[in-house]
Design a protein around this motif. Structure first.
Motif, PDB file in Angstrom:
ATOM      1  N   MET A 190      -6.449   9.175  -1.765  1.00 55.57           N
ATOM      2  CA  MET A 190      -7.155   9.079  -0.491  1.00 55.57           C
ATOM      3  C   MET A 190      -7.539   7.630  -0.186  1.00 55.57           C
ATOM      4  O   MET A 190      -7.460   7.189   0.958  1.00 55.57           O
ATOM      5  CB  MET A 190      -8.404   9.966  -0.526  1.00 55.57           C
ATOM      6  CG  MET A 190      -8.109  11.455  -0.445  1.00 55.57           C
ATOM      7  SD  MET A 190      -7.285  11.943   1.086  1.00 55.57           S
ATOM      8  CE  MET A 190      -8.658  11.903   2.233  1.00 55.57           C
ATOM      9  N   SER A 191      -7.962   6.910  -1.180  1.00 53.99           N
ATOM     10  CA  SER A 191      -8.319   5.510  -0.970  1.00 53.99           C
ATOM     11  C   SER A 191      -7.121   4.722  -0.457  1.00 53.99           C
ATOM     12  O   SER A 191      -7.238   3.925   0.485  1.00 53.99           O
ATOM     13  CB  SER A 191      -8.817   4.890  -2.280  1.00 53.99           C
ATOM     14  OG  SER A 191     -10.051   5.454  -2.668  1.00 53.99           O
ATOM     15  N   LEU A 192      -5.995   4.945  -1.065  1.00 54.63           N
ATOM     16  CA  LEU A 192      -4.785   4.230  -0.654  1.00 54.63           C
ATOM     17  C   LEU A 192      -4.365   4.651   0.745  1.00 54.63           C
ATOM     18  O   LEU A 192      -3.967   3.815   1.564  1.00 54.63           O
ATOM     19  CB  LEU A 192      -3.658   4.504  -1.659  1.00 54.63           C
ATOM     20  CG  LEU A 192      -3.832   3.870  -3.035  1.00 54.63           C
ATOM     21  CD1 LEU A 192      -2.845   4.464  -4.036  1.00 54.63           C
ATOM     22  CD2 LEU A 192      -3.654   2.357  -2.945  1.00 54.63           C
ATOM     23  N   LEU A 193      -4.475   5.942   1.027  1.00 54.78           N
ATOM     24  CA  LEU A 193      -4.085   6.444   2.341  1.00 54.78           C
ATOM     25  C   LEU A 193      -4.954   5.851   3.436  1.00 54.78           C
ATOM     26  O   LEU A 193      -4.456   5.366   4.459  1.00 54.78           O
ATOM     27  CB  LEU A 193      -4.187   7.971   2.349  1.00 54.78           C
ATOM     28  CG  LEU A 193      -3.802   8.668   3.651  1.00 54.78           C
ATOM     29  CD1 LEU A 193      -2.380   8.310   4.042  1.00 54.78           C
ATOM     30  CD2 LEU A 193      -3.963  10.172   3.511  1.00 54.78           C
ATOM     31  N   ARG A 194      -6.258   5.875   3.213  1.00 51.33           N
ATOM     32  CA  ARG A 194      -7.163   5.348   4.230  1.00 51.33           C
ATOM     33  C   ARG A 194      -6.976   3.842   4.427  1.00 51.33           C
ATOM     34  O   ARG A 194      -7.002   3.343   5.552  1.00 51.33           O
ATOM     35  CB  ARG A 194      -8.607   5.659   3.847  1.00 51.33           C
ATOM     36  CG  ARG A 194      -9.010   7.073   4.150  1.00 51.33           C
ATOM     37  CD  ARG A 194     -10.525   7.195   4.175  1.00 51.33           C
ATOM     38  NE  ARG A 194     -11.086   6.642   2.953  1.00 51.33           N
ATOM     39  CZ  ARG A 194     -11.525   7.371   1.933  1.00 51.33           C
ATOM     40  NH1 ARG A 194     -11.486   8.678   2.014  1.00 51.33           N
ATOM     41  NH2 ARG A 194     -12.013   6.804   0.867  1.00 51.33           N
ATOM     42  N   ALA A 195      -6.789   3.145   3.333  1.00 54.51           N
ATOM     43  CA  ALA A 195      -6.606   1.698   3.443  1.00 54.51           C
ATOM     44  C   ALA A 195      -5.341   1.385   4.236  1.00 54.51           C
ATOM     45  O   ALA A 195      -5.347   0.543   5.142  1.00 54.51           O
ATOM     46  CB  ALA A 195      -6.525   1.062   2.049  1.00 54.51           C
ATOM     47  N   ARG A 196      -4.279   2.078   3.905  1.00 53.35           N
ATOM     48  CA  ARG A 196      -3.042   1.808   4.619  1.00 53.35           C
ATOM     49  C   ARG A 196      -3.162   2.169   6.097  1.00 53.35           C
ATOM     50  O   ARG A 196      -2.675   1.449   6.967  1.00 53.35           O
ATOM     51  CB  ARG A 196      -1.876   2.581   4.005  1.00 53.35           C
ATOM     52  CG  ARG A 196      -0.565   2.171   4.642  1.00 53.35           C
ATOM     53  CD  ARG A 196       0.633   2.852   4.021  1.00 53.35           C
ATOM     54  NE  ARG A 196       1.554   3.266   5.048  1.00 53.35           N
ATOM     55  CZ  ARG A 196       2.421   2.471   5.651  1.00 53.35           C
ATOM     56  NH1 ARG A 196       2.503   1.217   5.318  1.00 53.35           N
ATOM     57  NH2 ARG A 196       3.205   2.921   6.594  1.00 53.35           N
ATOM     58  N   GLU A 197      -3.831   3.266   6.357  1.00 51.02           N
ATOM     59  CA  GLU A 197      -4.000   3.666   7.745  1.00 51.02           C
ATOM     60  C   GLU A 197      -4.820   2.631   8.513  1.00 51.02           C
ATOM     61  O   GLU A 197      -4.519   2.308   9.671  1.00 51.02           O
ATOM     62  CB  GLU A 197      -4.674   5.031   7.814  1.00 51.02           C
ATOM     63  CG  GLU A 197      -4.913   5.542   9.210  1.00 51.02           C
ATOM     64  CD  GLU A 197      -3.665   5.533  10.052  1.00 51.02           C
ATOM     65  OE1 GLU A 197      -2.565   5.700   9.495  1.00 51.02           O
ATOM     66  OE2 GLU A 197      -3.778   5.340  11.281  1.00 51.02           O
ATOM     67  N   PHE A 217      -8.847  13.736   6.141  1.00 45.47           N
ATOM     68  CA  PHE A 217      -8.105  12.620   6.742  1.00 45.47           C
ATOM     69  C   PHE A 217      -6.783  13.098   7.332  1.00 45.47           C
ATOM     70  O   PHE A 217      -5.705  12.622   6.988  1.00 45.47           O
ATOM     71  CB  PHE A 217      -7.873  11.524   5.703  1.00 45.47           C
ATOM     72  CG  PHE A 217      -7.708  10.164   6.301  1.00 45.47           C
ATOM     73  CD1 PHE A 217      -8.787   9.505   6.857  1.00 45.47           C
ATOM     74  CD2 PHE A 217      -6.469   9.533   6.298  1.00 45.47           C
ATOM     75  CE1 PHE A 217      -8.634   8.239   7.415  1.00 45.47           C
ATOM     76  CE2 PHE A 217      -6.313   8.277   6.860  1.00 45.47           C
ATOM     77  CZ  PHE A 217      -7.406   7.631   7.422  1.00 45.47           C
ATOM     78  N   ARG A 250       0.867   3.951  -3.057  1.00 45.67           N
ATOM     79  CA  ARG A 250       0.485   5.339  -2.840  1.00 45.67           C
ATOM     80  C   ARG A 250       1.608   6.282  -3.216  1.00 45.67           C
ATOM     81  O   ARG A 250       1.388   7.342  -3.809  1.00 45.67           O
ATOM     82  CB  ARG A 250       0.093   5.573  -1.383  1.00 45.67           C
ATOM     83  CG  ARG A 250      -0.442   6.967  -1.180  1.00 45.67           C
ATOM     84  CD  ARG A 250      -0.923   7.247   0.206  1.00 45.67           C
ATOM     85  NE  ARG A 250      -0.508   8.568   0.628  1.00 45.67           N
ATOM     86  CZ  ARG A 250      -1.130   9.687   0.301  1.00 45.67           C
ATOM     87  NH1 ARG A 250      -2.191   9.660  -0.446  1.00 45.67           N
ATOM     88  NH2 ARG A 250      -0.690  10.843   0.707  1.00 45.67           N
ATOM     89  N   LEU A 304       0.825  -1.207   0.000  1.00 49.12           N
ATOM     90  CA  LEU A 304       0.000   0.000   0.000  1.00 49.12           C
ATOM     91  C   LEU A 304       0.859   1.257   0.000  1.00 49.12           C
ATOM     92  O   LEU A 304       0.565   2.228  -0.700  1.00 49.12           O
ATOM     93  CB  LEU A 304      -0.928  -0.009   1.219  1.00 49.12           C
ATOM     94  CG  LEU A 304      -2.044  -1.045   1.190  1.00 49.12           C
ATOM     95  CD1 LEU A 304      -2.687  -1.190   2.561  1.00 49.12           C
ATOM     96  CD2 LEU A 304      -3.095  -0.666   0.150  1.00 49.12           C
TER      97      LEU A 304
END
Lengths: 178, 178
Positions: free
Chosen positions: B34-41, A83, A40, A36
Motif C-alpha cells: 500500500m505504501s508503494l501504491l500510494r507513493a506511486r499514485e 485505495f 511494487r 516505484l
DNA sequence: GAAATTTGTTTAACATGTTAAGTTATCCGG
DNA sequence: CCGGATAACTTAACATGTTAAACAAATTTC
C-alpha cells in the motif's frame, strides 16, 4: 530471460534524429515512477500466487482485509481505505456480494449510502489466506531488514506528503475550458 | 475531500464477529504494497493531466520514451525496458502504429521478431510533452529533495534485488498439478 | 415546498494488467 | 527433410484503472 541482451540496444549513431536529443532525458528506467512501479511489482509478485490459489485478486483481498478491521463501513470510506477508485470498488463489491463474501445494506438515515460488512464466509476465507500472507511479509521483512523497511516506508510517506500540496498543472494544451 | 471523516469508521462494539480477530494484522494501510501504491499514485497524479492533454496514456508515453533512446528495438526487449507485459505491449503497439507514432517491420533474420522504432511524428509528440514532464519532475525533485530522492531510489533498487532471489511459493491450495 | 444543486454510488466506455491459449517461425534430433 | 520442441508474438477472456456521464436521494434556495 537470461539477461544477456545489450542493456540499451545497439546504437551506432549516438545522435539519431538531430531535433530529438535534448540530453538522454534521465535514463528513464531510473525515473521515480519506474522505480516505484518495479519495486511494487517485485513485492506483489510474492503475494499474487497465494491469493490466486484462494480465488482472490489483489484488490479483492484489499477490500476483504479492510473489512475485517471494522464492523461496517460505507462505500466511500472503503474506497479511501482500500485505495480504490469508486467505479472499481463498485464492480468488485458487486462480485464479492454475488460470492457471498460480503453483505450490503442501505443506511437508514441516508438511502444513498451503502453499508458494507464482511460475511462469515468472507472471514473464513481471510483466515485461510492470512497465514501465508503473513509468512511472505515476514520473509520480505527479514530479507530487506526490518529497520530499513521502516525507513523506506517513512520516506514513501514523506514523498506523499511532499506531493500532496503540489498543484497538478495541466498546461492545457488541448483543453482550455472548465 | 476535506479530511474530516472518522479515520477508522464508527465502531461501537470493538469485537464484532468473534472468530475474526487474530490481531489487527498490521495496520494494513501501512503495509509495504500500500505504501508503494500510494507513493506511486501521488507521483503519477502529477504527470497524468499533461500526458492526457497530449492524448497519451502513461504506458504509451513509457513506450515512446523508451523508443527515443534507441534506433530500433525488438518487441520483447521493449517490453522489458518499458516494464509492460507482452499482451499489453502488443495492444498498445497496434494502436500507436495506427496513429503513425511508431513504425514496425519484421526482422530479416527471424520473421517472428518485430523491430519497432519511433516515427518522426512520434518524435514531435515527445518533444511537445517532454518540457512539461521535465518541469514536473524537477519540481518533485525540489520539493522532496534531490539527496533524499536519490536515496529513496537506491532503497527501492535494493528492495528489488532483495526480492529477486525470493522464490514465489504458491502454497498450492486449490491446484496441485503442473 | 418545488426547483436547483449537491452528494453517494453506479454505469458506460475505453485502456491496461494478468493468465491462458493460439499462431507462425526456428531449431533440433533422427 | 520431417515432426516434435521452442520461441516470439498475438488473441482471448476476465479484472481493474480512469474519466465522464447517469441516477437517485438529500440538501439548499427562493
Amino acid at each position: 530471460m537470461t539477461g544477456k541482451k545489450s542493456p540499451n540496444g545497439p546504437r551506432s549513431d549516438q545522435e539519431g534524429t538531430p531535433e530529438a536529443r535534448r540530453g538522454p532525458m534521465r535514463e528513464f528506467s531510473r525515473s521515480l515512477p519506474m522505480s516505484l512501479l518495479r519495486a511494487r511489482e517485485a513485492v506483489m509478485r510474492q503475494f499474487r500466487p497465494s491469493l490466486r490459489n484462494h480465488g482472490l485478486t489483489e484488490q479483492q483481498w484489499r477490500i476483504l482485509r479492510a473489512l475485517t478491521a471494522v464492523d461496517t463501513i460505507e462505500v466511500t470510506e472503503l474506497a479511501r481505505v482500500a485505495f480504490l477508485l469508486g467505479p472499481s470498488l463498485s464492480r468488485i463489491l458487486r462480485d464479492l456480494e454475488a460470492r457471498d463474501l460480503i453483505e450490503r445494506r442501505a443506511a437508514k438515515t441516508d438511502l444513498r449510502r451503502g453499508e458494507v460488512s464482511i460475511s462469515s464466509k468472507g472471514l473464513k476465507l481471510i483466515e485461510a489466506v492470512a497465514p501465508t500472507s503473513e509468512a511472505i511479509y515476514a520473509e520480505i521483512t527479514q530479507r530487506y531488514g526490518a529497520r530499513k523497511l521502516a525507513e523506506l516506508q517513512d520516506m514513501l510517506g514523506e514523498l506523499e506528503r511532499s506531493l500532496a500540496a503540489m498543484e497538478v498543472a495541466g498546461e492545457g494544451d488541448a483543453e482550455a475550458d472548465e
